[in-house]
Design a protein around this motif. Structure first.
Motif, PDB file in Angstrom:
ATOM      1  N   LEU A   1       4.203   7.421 -17.086  1.00  0.00           N
ATOM      2  CA  LEU A   1       5.716   7.723 -16.842  1.00  0.00           C
ATOM      3  C   LEU A   1       6.488   6.641 -16.825  1.00  0.00           C
ATOM      4  CD1 LEU A   1       4.708  11.105 -14.941  1.00  0.00           C
ATOM      5  CD2 LEU A   1       5.346  10.791 -17.335  1.00  0.00           C
ATOM      6  N   TYR A   2       6.183   5.738 -16.180  1.00  0.00           N
ATOM      7  CA  TYR A   2       7.101   4.594 -15.915  1.00  0.00           C
ATOM      8  C   TYR A   2       7.499   4.073 -17.454  1.00  0.00           C
ATOM      9  CZ  TYR A   2       8.829   0.082 -15.221  1.00  0.00           C
ATOM     10  OH  TYR A   2       9.635  -0.967 -14.955  1.00  0.00           O
ATOM     11  N   GLN A   3       6.466   3.822 -18.013  1.00  0.00           N
ATOM     12  CA  GLN A   3       6.906   3.202 -19.408  1.00  0.00           C
ATOM     13  C   GLN A   3       7.627   4.335 -20.389  1.00  0.00           C
ATOM     14  OE1 GLN A   3       5.958   0.314 -20.674  1.00  0.00           O
ATOM     15  NE2 GLN A   3       5.092  -0.082 -18.697  1.00  0.00           N
ATOM     16  N   ALA A   4       7.659   5.636 -19.855  1.00  0.00           N
ATOM     17  CA  ALA A   4       8.423   6.392 -20.644  1.00  0.00           C
ATOM     18  C   ALA A   4       9.761   6.586 -19.834  1.00  0.00           C
ATOM     19  CB  ALA A   4       7.836   8.056 -20.498  1.00  0.00           C
ATOM     20  N   GLY A   5      10.279   5.819 -18.817  1.00  0.00           N
ATOM     21  CA  GLY A   5      11.585   5.770 -18.123  1.00  0.00           C
ATOM     22  C   GLY A   5      11.628   6.331 -16.946  1.00  0.00           C
ATOM     23  N   LEU A   6      10.388   6.929 -16.306  1.00  0.00           N
ATOM     24  CA  LEU A   6      10.490   7.274 -14.946  1.00  0.00           C
ATOM     25  C   LEU A   6      11.001   5.862 -13.926  1.00  0.00           C
ATOM     26  CD1 LEU A   6       9.616   9.531 -12.746  1.00  0.00           C
ATOM     27  CD2 LEU A   6       7.527   8.177 -12.598  1.00  0.00           C
ATOM     28  N   ARG A   7      12.136   6.260 -13.175  1.00  0.00           N
ATOM     29  CA  ARG A   7      12.410   5.209 -12.349  1.00  0.00           C
ATOM     30  C   ARG A   7      12.631   5.680 -10.857  1.00  0.00           C
ATOM     31  NH1 ARG A   7      10.854   3.111 -15.777  1.00  0.00           N
ATOM     32  NH2 ARG A   7      11.886   1.238 -17.065  1.00  0.00           N
ATOM     33  N   SER A   8      12.316   7.051 -10.422  1.00  0.00           N
ATOM     34  CA  SER A   8      12.476   7.688  -9.324  1.00  0.00           C
ATOM     35  C   SER A   8      11.499   8.806  -8.872  1.00  0.00           C
ATOM     36  CB  SER A   8      13.764   8.139  -8.936  1.00  0.00           C
ATOM     37  OG  SER A   8      14.111   8.819  -7.592  1.00  0.00           O
ATOM     38  N   ILE A   9      10.891   8.686  -7.597  1.00  0.00           N
ATOM     39  CA  ILE A   9       9.901   9.649  -7.356  1.00  0.00           C
ATOM     40  C   ILE A   9      10.065  10.027  -5.948  1.00  0.00           C
ATOM     41  CG2 ILE A   9       8.124   7.788  -7.011  1.00  0.00           C
ATOM     42  CD1 ILE A   9       6.079   9.993  -8.349  1.00  0.00           C
ATOM     43  N   GLY A  10       9.871  11.314  -5.586  1.00  0.00           N
ATOM     44  CA  GLY A  10       9.714  11.781  -4.227  1.00  0.00           C
ATOM     45  C   GLY A  10       8.243  12.297  -4.169  1.00  0.00           C
ATOM     46  N   PRO A  11       7.546  11.305  -3.121  1.00  0.00           N
ATOM     47  CA  PRO A  11       6.130  11.965  -2.938  1.00  0.00           C
ATOM     48  C   PRO A  11       5.777  13.326  -2.801  1.00  0.00           C
ATOM     49  CG  PRO A  11       6.721   9.765  -1.632  1.00  0.00           C
ATOM     50  CD  PRO A  11       7.930  10.591  -2.401  1.00  0.00           C
ATOM     51  N   VAL A  12       6.667  13.886  -2.192  1.00  0.00           N
ATOM     52  CA  VAL A  12       6.289  15.346  -1.926  1.00  0.00           C
ATOM     53  C   VAL A  12       7.749  16.106  -2.005  1.00  0.00           C
ATOM     54  CG1 VAL A  12       4.493  14.975  -0.153  1.00  0.00           C
ATOM     55  CG2 VAL A  12       6.835  15.420   0.498  1.00  0.00           C
ATOM     56  N   TRP A  13       7.616  17.455  -2.699  1.00  0.00           N
ATOM     57  CA  TRP A  13       8.553  18.407  -2.277  1.00  0.00           C
ATOM     58  C   TRP A  13       8.243  18.894  -1.068  1.00  0.00           C
ATOM     59  CZ3 TRP A  13       8.384  24.071  -2.577  1.00  0.00           C
ATOM     60  CH2 TRP A  13       9.381  24.595  -2.511  1.00  0.00           C
ATOM     61  N   SER A  14       8.721  19.994  -0.447  1.00  0.00           N
ATOM     62  CA  SER A  14       8.054  20.574   0.975  1.00  0.00           C
ATOM     63  C   SER A  14       6.653  20.825   0.919  1.00  0.00           C
ATOM     64  CB  SER A  14       9.212  21.731   1.256  1.00  0.00           C
ATOM     65  OG  SER A  14      10.416  20.999   1.490  1.00  0.00           O
ATOM     66  N   ARG A  15       5.964  21.204   0.051  1.00  0.00           N
ATOM     67  CA  ARG A  15       4.488  21.457  -0.046  1.00  0.00           C
ATOM     68  C   ARG A  15       3.838  20.338  -0.294  1.00  0.00           C
ATOM     69  NH1 ARG A  15       5.622  23.432  -5.812  1.00  0.00           N
ATOM     70  NH2 ARG A  15       5.481  21.523  -6.915  1.00  0.00           N
ATOM     71  N   PRO A  16       2.546  20.167   0.507  1.00  0.00           N
ATOM     72  CA  PRO A  16       1.719  18.979   0.748  1.00  0.00           C
ATOM     73  C   PRO A  16       1.237  18.791  -0.691  1.00  0.00           C
ATOM     74  CG  PRO A  16       0.224  20.831   1.273  1.00  0.00           C
ATOM     75  CD  PRO A  16       1.964  21.566   1.274  1.00  0.00           C
ATOM     76  N   THR A  17       0.972  17.525  -0.926  1.00  0.00           N
ATOM     77  CA  THR A  17       0.622  16.720  -2.333  1.00  0.00           C
ATOM     78  C   THR A  17      -0.798  15.685  -1.631  1.00  0.00           C
ATOM     79  OG1 THR A  17       1.849  14.755  -2.239  1.00  0.00           O
ATOM     80  CG2 THR A  17       2.613  16.623  -3.101  1.00  0.00           C
ATOM     81  N   ILE A  18      -1.563  15.385  -2.553  1.00  0.00           N
ATOM     82  CA  ILE A  18      -2.277  14.254  -2.346  1.00  0.00           C
ATOM     83  C   ILE A  18      -2.121  12.960  -1.442  1.00  0.00           C
ATOM     84  CG2 ILE A  18      -4.117  15.020  -4.037  1.00  0.00           C
ATOM     85  CD1 ILE A  18      -3.520  12.556  -5.509  1.00  0.00           C
ATOM     86  N   PHE A  19      -0.556  12.776  -1.648  1.00  0.00           N
ATOM     87  CA  PHE A  19       0.142  11.661  -0.986  1.00  0.00           C
ATOM     88  C   PHE A  19       0.835  11.729   0.166  1.00  0.00           C
ATOM     89  CE2 PHE A  19       0.483  11.829  -5.839  1.00  0.00           C
ATOM     90  CZ  PHE A  19      -0.145  10.607  -5.983  1.00  0.00           C
ATOM     91  N   GLY A  20       0.951  13.119   0.674  1.00  0.00           N
ATOM     92  CA  GLY A  20       1.650  13.187   1.925  1.00  0.00           C
ATOM     93  C   GLY A  20       1.981  14.852   2.250  1.00  0.00           C
ATOM     94  N   ASN A  21       2.890  14.990   3.166  1.00  0.00           N
ATOM     95  CA  ASN A  21       3.428  16.257   3.536  1.00  0.00           C
ATOM     96  C   ASN A  21       4.769  16.302   3.742  1.00  0.00           C
ATOM     97  OD1 ASN A  21       0.625  17.692   4.526  1.00  0.00           O
ATOM     98  ND2 ASN A  21       0.663  15.667   5.314  1.00  0.00           N
ATOM     99  N   GLY A  22       5.369  17.508   3.247  1.00  0.00           N
ATOM    100  CA  GLY A  22       6.856  17.636   3.545  1.00  0.00           C
ATOM    101  C   GLY A  22       6.985  18.406   4.555  1.00  0.00           C
ATOM    102  N   VAL A  23       8.286  18.919   4.776  1.00  0.00           N
ATOM    103  CA  VAL A  23       9.021  19.682   5.869  1.00  0.00           C
ATOM    104  C   VAL A  23       9.021  21.236   5.374  1.00  0.00           C
ATOM    105  CG1 VAL A  23      10.168  17.905   7.265  1.00  0.00           C
ATOM    106  CG2 VAL A  23      11.194  19.030   5.522  1.00  0.00           C
ATOM    107  N   PRO A  24       8.700  22.035   6.105  1.00  0.00           N
ATOM    108  CA  PRO A  24       8.948  23.666   5.509  1.00  0.00           C
ATOM    109  C   PRO A  24      10.659  23.752   5.769  1.00  0.00           C
ATOM    110  CG  PRO A  24       8.051  23.521   7.924  1.00  0.00           C
ATOM    111  CD  PRO A  24       7.914  22.000   7.508  1.00  0.00           C
ATOM    112  N   PHE A  25      10.976  25.049   5.235  1.00  0.00           N
ATOM    113  CA  PHE A  25      12.328  25.413   5.527  1.00  0.00           C
ATOM    114  C   PHE A  25      12.239  26.138   6.945  1.00  0.00           C
ATOM    115  CE2 PHE A  25      11.846  24.783   0.904  1.00  0.00           C
ATOM    116  CZ  PHE A  25      12.784  24.165   0.677  1.00  0.00           C
TER     117      PHE A  25
END
Length: 369
Positions: A166-190
């Motif tokens: 995706l970087y080669q395709a132009g990705l230049r910004s990323i949030g490790p999480v939206w509010s739900r959890p990912t394998i990278f970390g945890n977000g805040v609930p509403f």
């Protein structure tokens, strides 16, 4: 400190876009790609060029001085939107987070949504920018400058192979999480009232993601991360700390907003915060009700400027992803906000910084060009 001026909730007049106090706006976050995806994907992209029933399109942008910003690729969860809006209109709430989404399920959706962004570029509606120099040149050419951003890293695999592609395709910004959890970390609930100190921080995968993004020059977006994840990024990243669409917790004690300690860390890193227009993060009472005067947005801007300095604050609207104040319902209404800012006492130099200059500064520092 800039003086306060009470702004009427009444619709404000549109100002001359060629006036000195009407600089181009470069914005920290929008969700128009998700809306186009839900409306039919590539077959719906023409509506962005001709005008659509939403907050952002080319027609509104050209008429209002919207120069571009971060175009989010976000994987939607099954969600009862009516229930969410009803709950968030209450004096207090704590919405359950959606389940995590597996990489195998997220990747096809992410690719389909990203394809809409590239289709818009192919049709001449915008240009995907890979450097600050690209953004400057695109704005100078009176085109929309778009940053390919991922909100929630479900589409990134543990080995980060997808990140490389995706970087080669132009990705230049990323949030490790939206509010739900990912394998990278945890977000805040509403959750309101609440601070963001909820749950564990980044996983080992998350720490590797931060390191590789720093190496590549992919910006890490701290919006939606919980406090522990925020501090993990602060300890391990060598880049400025950036929250593309977040507000001041001291004014609105919502879990999504930034505490004074977090703002101090962002300042120390020479980072930046983009003001989120979502009413639940603006209002003192945290309610999802659009009756919010522009004065309330200015209160947050004043507070952020006080704590971060004039060079580290911008706009991060969350257009097409949130309920926003009635005077800035769509991109076409942005002249109302600029007029309110000018009447509030922001001079031409500060207006230029807040509207686009600070984003260019911090991206140049983050990306290295």
């Amino acid at each position: 400190m800039t003086k306060h001026l009470i702004i009427s909730a009444q619709k404000l007049p549109v100002i001359d876009l060629n006036a000195a106090n009407a600089p181009i706006i470069f914005d920290g976050h929008n969700d128009v790609l998700l809306h186009l995806y839900r409306a039919g994907g590539l077959s719906a992209s023409d509506s962005f060029l001709t005008g659509r029933d939403g907050a952002l399109d080319l027609v509104k942008a050209k008429a209002s001085g919207f120069g571009g910003g971060f175009f989010a690729v976000y994987i939607p969860s099954p969600l009862d939107k009516a229930f969410k809006m009803e709950e968030m209109a209450k004096p207090s709430y704590d919405l359950p987070l959606p389940d995590a989404i597996d990489w195998e399920d997220a990747l096809p959706v992410a690719i389909s949504i990203a394809a809409i962004l590239f289709d818009l570029e192919n049709k001449g509606a915008l240009k995907i920018c890979r450097s600050a120099a690209d953004i400057r040149a695109t704005l100078a050419a009176n085109q929309i400058a778009a940053i390919f951003h991922i909100e929630g890293a479900e589409a990134i695999d543990p080995d980060l192979h997808t990140l490389e592609v995706l970087y080669q395709a132009g990705l230049r910004s990323i949030g490790p999480v939206w509010s739900r959890p990912t394998i990278f970390g945890n977000g805040v609930p509403f959750r309101y009232p609440s601070d963001p100190d909820i749950g564990k921080g980044l996983t080992d995968h998350g720490l590797r993601l931060v390191k590789r993004c720093d190496e590549l020059g992919v910006m890490i977006d701290l919006s939606h991360l919980n406090a522990a994840g925020f501090w993990d990024v602060a300890r391990h990243s060598t880049k400025p700390l950036i929250a593309t669409h977040s507000n001041a917790h001291s004014i609105c004690p919502h879990s999504r907003n930034l505490t004074d300690a977090q703002l101090a860390a962002i300042k120390d890193s020479d980072g930046m915060v983009g003001l989120n227009f979502a009413v639940a993060f603006l209002r003192d009472d945290g309610r999802m009700i659009p009756d919010v005067p522009l004065e309330q947005m200015l209160r947050h801007l004043d507070y952020l400027i006080e704590h971060l300095g004039e060079d580290r604050v911008g706009l991060g609207s969350d257009y097409d992803g949130a309920i926003v104040p009635q005077d800035v319902t769509t991109v076409a209404d942005l002249p109302n906000l600029r007029l309110a800012m000018a009447q509030h006492g922001y001079d031409d130099v500060l207006m230029n910084k807040l509207c686009h200059g600070n984003w260019l500064r911090v991206l140049e520092k983050t990306w290295g060009s």
